[in-house]
Design a protein around this motif. Structure first.
Motif, mmCIF file in Angstrom:
data_model
loop_
_atom_site.group_PDB
_atom_site.id
_atom_site.type_symbol
_atom_site.label_atom_id
_atom_site.label_comp_id
_atom_site.label_asym_id
_atom_site.label_seq_id
_atom_site.Cartn_x
_atom_site.Cartn_y
_atom_site.Cartn_z
ATOM 1 N N HIS A 149 0.826 -0.931 -0.151
ATOM 2 C CA HIS A 149 -0.056 -0.080 0.101
ATOM 3 C C HIS A 149 0.804 1.394 -0.031
ATOM 4 N N HIS A 150 0.748 1.944 -1.120
ATOM 5 C CA HIS A 150 1.599 3.315 -1.226
ATOM 6 C C HIS A 150 0.900 4.518 -1.261
ATOM 7 N N PHE A 151 1.368 5.600 -0.810
ATOM 8 C CA PHE A 151 0.987 6.975 -0.918
ATOM 9 C C PHE A 151 1.802 7.972 -0.956
ATOM 10 N N THR A 152 1.354 9.004 -1.436
ATOM 11 C CA THR A 152 2.253 10.550 -1.576
ATOM 12 C C THR A 152 1.952 11.149 -0.251
ATOM 13 N N LEU A 153 2.761 12.043 0.078
ATOM 14 C CA LEU A 153 2.775 12.872 1.073
ATOM 15 C C LEU A 153 3.253 14.429 0.715
#
Length: 387
Positions: free
Chosen positions: A187-191
Motif C-alpha cells: 500500500h503506497h501513497f504520496t505525502l
C-alpha cells in the motif's frame, strides 16, 4: 549437478552494512549501504538514496515480488525528481500533458498498482507499506502516518472516509493506491510537504480531453495544500525520521532507519531488470486500454472542415479515418495516403512526425498547399504529438 542461487532474506544481506543517517550520507548514492546490528529482522524501514522514479518503482516491485513477508513487514520511503506517475489501468494522454512533460524533462511512469495519476517532485514523500496479505490494512497505515505527524507538529491532519489524508478537513495531501498478490501486498501513497503546485497543475493538464472515448480509470482532481505551509520545519528528512520511528514504535520493536542504494545488485539481485521494464515505452504507453478520438476542425480562412477519427490499441493507431470537405483530387489522395501511413504507428512524436511532416508541395496550387499544411496541423493537435 546444476546449482541454483537461493534467495537470501533482505535483512540477512544487509546485516553487515552500516546505517547512513545524515543528509550528506543520503547523497552518496554510488556507495554500498549497510544495516545496523540493532535492526529487527521482523520489521524494516528502508529509505532510498536515489530520486529516480523508475529505480524507486523497480525496487518497490522487487520487494513485493522477492521478499518473504510472512514474518516481516517493510516501510519503504523515497522521493523523486519531477515526474508523473499513472495507475496501471490509466491512459497517460488523458491524465497528463505528455508532450509538455517531455519538453520539460519530467519523467512519466506507470505503476503496477491501480489508482489515479499523481505528480512527484522533491517536495513529495512516498511511503510504501509492504506486508503479508493477512496483514494488509490501508487505514492502519494511513492512521500511523497521521499519528506520527500530529505528534510532532501542530497540524490538523486526518484520514477521511475515502481514505485520503486531508489537511484542515479540506485539502488533500496524499494519493493512495495498493497492490494485492497471492501472498504479498503493498500500500503506497504520496505525502505533499513542499511540492511545486504550478508544475503539478501544468503537468496534469491534458490537451487530449476533447472528443475522447475511453474506459481507462480516470483520476479525480482535488484541492491540495503543502504541509510546510502549516509548519516550515516539515520536510523530507524530518518526515522520514518521524514516520520511520513511529513505524517501529507501533510494531513494538527497536530498529534503525536504513538508507539503501536501490541499484545495488548485491543486495537486490535482478532489480535492474525491473527498472528496464518500468522505463520502457511498452509498459508506460503500450499498456494503455483501448480508446478513440473524434475531432472536427474548421478553418474559416480556408473555408474547409476536417473530421479525424482514430482508434488506438496498445498505444498504437489501430484505425484512422480522415475526411476533408475540400473536393480536389490532390487533397483526397493525400488524406487517403495519410490514413494508411498512420496505421500501426505509436502515439509518440518520433513515429508520427515522420508521417505528418509536409513534403515539397511547390508543384501544387497555393490553396491545396495551405489545405494540406492545415490538415497536418490538425492531426498534430488531435494526436497531441507536439511539434
Amino acid at each position: 549437478m546444476k546449482h541454483t542461487r537461493k534467495m537470501i532474506p533482505l535483512y540477512t544481506r544487509l546485516c553487515f552494512r552500516r546505517i547512513l543517517t545524515t543528509k550528506e550520507s543520503f547523497l552518496l548514492c554510488n556507495q554500498r549501504y549497510s544495516q545496523s546490528l540493532k535492526s529487527n529482522p521482523s520489521h524494516q524501514v528502508l529509505v532510498s538514496t536515489t530520486d529516480d522514479i523508475y529505480t524507486n518503482l523497480a525496487l518497490e516491485e522487487w520487494l513485493y515480488e522477492k521478499e518473504n513477508l510472512t514474518d516481516k513487514s517493510i516501510l519503504f520511503m523515497w522521493q523523486n525528481k519531477p515526474s508523473v506517475v499513472i495507475g496501471r489501468h490509466q491512459n497517460p494522454w488523458l491524465e497528463c500533458n505528455v508532450p509538455r512533460l517531455r519538453d520539460c524533462g519530467i519523467d512519466l511512469a506507470r505503476r503496477i498498482s491501480g489508482g489515479g495519476c499523481v505528480y512527484h517532485d522533491l517536495g513529495n514523500l512516498n511511503c510504501s507499506f509492504l506486508k503479508a496479505k493477512p496483514l494488509y490494512n490501508r487505514r492502519q497505515n494511513l492512521d500511523l502516518v497521521v499519528r506520527a505527524i500530529t505528534s510532532h507538529w501542530d497540524v490538523d491532519l486526518q484520514v477521511n472516509v475515502r481514505e485520503d489524508i486531508v489537511l484542515e478537513g479540506l485539502y488533500k495531501v496524499s494519493g493512495t493506491a495498493s497492490k494485492l498478490g497471492k501472498h504479498n501486498t503493498f500500500h503506497h501513497f504520496t505525502l505533499l510537504h513542499d511540492v511545486n503546485v504550478e508544475n503539478l497543475e501544468m503537468a496534469l493538464e491534458s490537451p487530449m480531453k476533447m472528443g475522447v472515448q475511453s474506459k481507462a480509470t480516470e483520476s479525480t482532481r482535488s484541492r491540495i495544500k503543502n504541509l510546510s505551509e502549516c509548519d516550515f520545519t516539515i520536510d523530507f528528512m524530518s518526515l522520514v525520521d518521524v514516520i520511520g520511528h513511529q513505524f517501529y514504535k507501533e510494531a513494538g520493536v527497536q530498529g534503525e532507519i536504513e538508507w539503501i542504494n536501490p541499484k545495488d545488485e548485491s543486495i537486490f539481485p535482478g532489480v535492474s531488470e525491473f527498472r528496464k521494464l518500468a522505463e520502457g515505452w511498452e509498459w508506460k504507453f503500450g499498456k494503455t486500454p483501448k480508446f478513440s478520438t473524434n475531432r472536427t476542425f474548421t478553418s474559416d480562412k480556408l473555408g474547409t472542415e476536417l473530421s479525424l477519427i482514430c482508434n488506438f490499441e496498445k498505444g498504437r493507431i489501430h484505425k484512422a479515418e480522415i475526411v476533408c470537405d475540400c473536393s480536389t483530387t490532390t487533397v483526397k489522395d493525400y488524406t487517403d495516403t495519410l490514413q494508411r501511413e498512420l496505421l500501426g504507428q505509436r502515439l509518440c512524436r518520433e513515429d508520427l512526425n515522420q508521417v505528418l511532416k509536409v513534403h515539397d508541395l511547390s508543384h501544387l496550387v497555393r490553396h491545396e498547399q495551405l489545405v494540406i499544411e492545415w490538415i497536418n496541423q490538425c492531426c498534430v493537435q488531435a494526436l497531441c504529438t507536439g511539434v
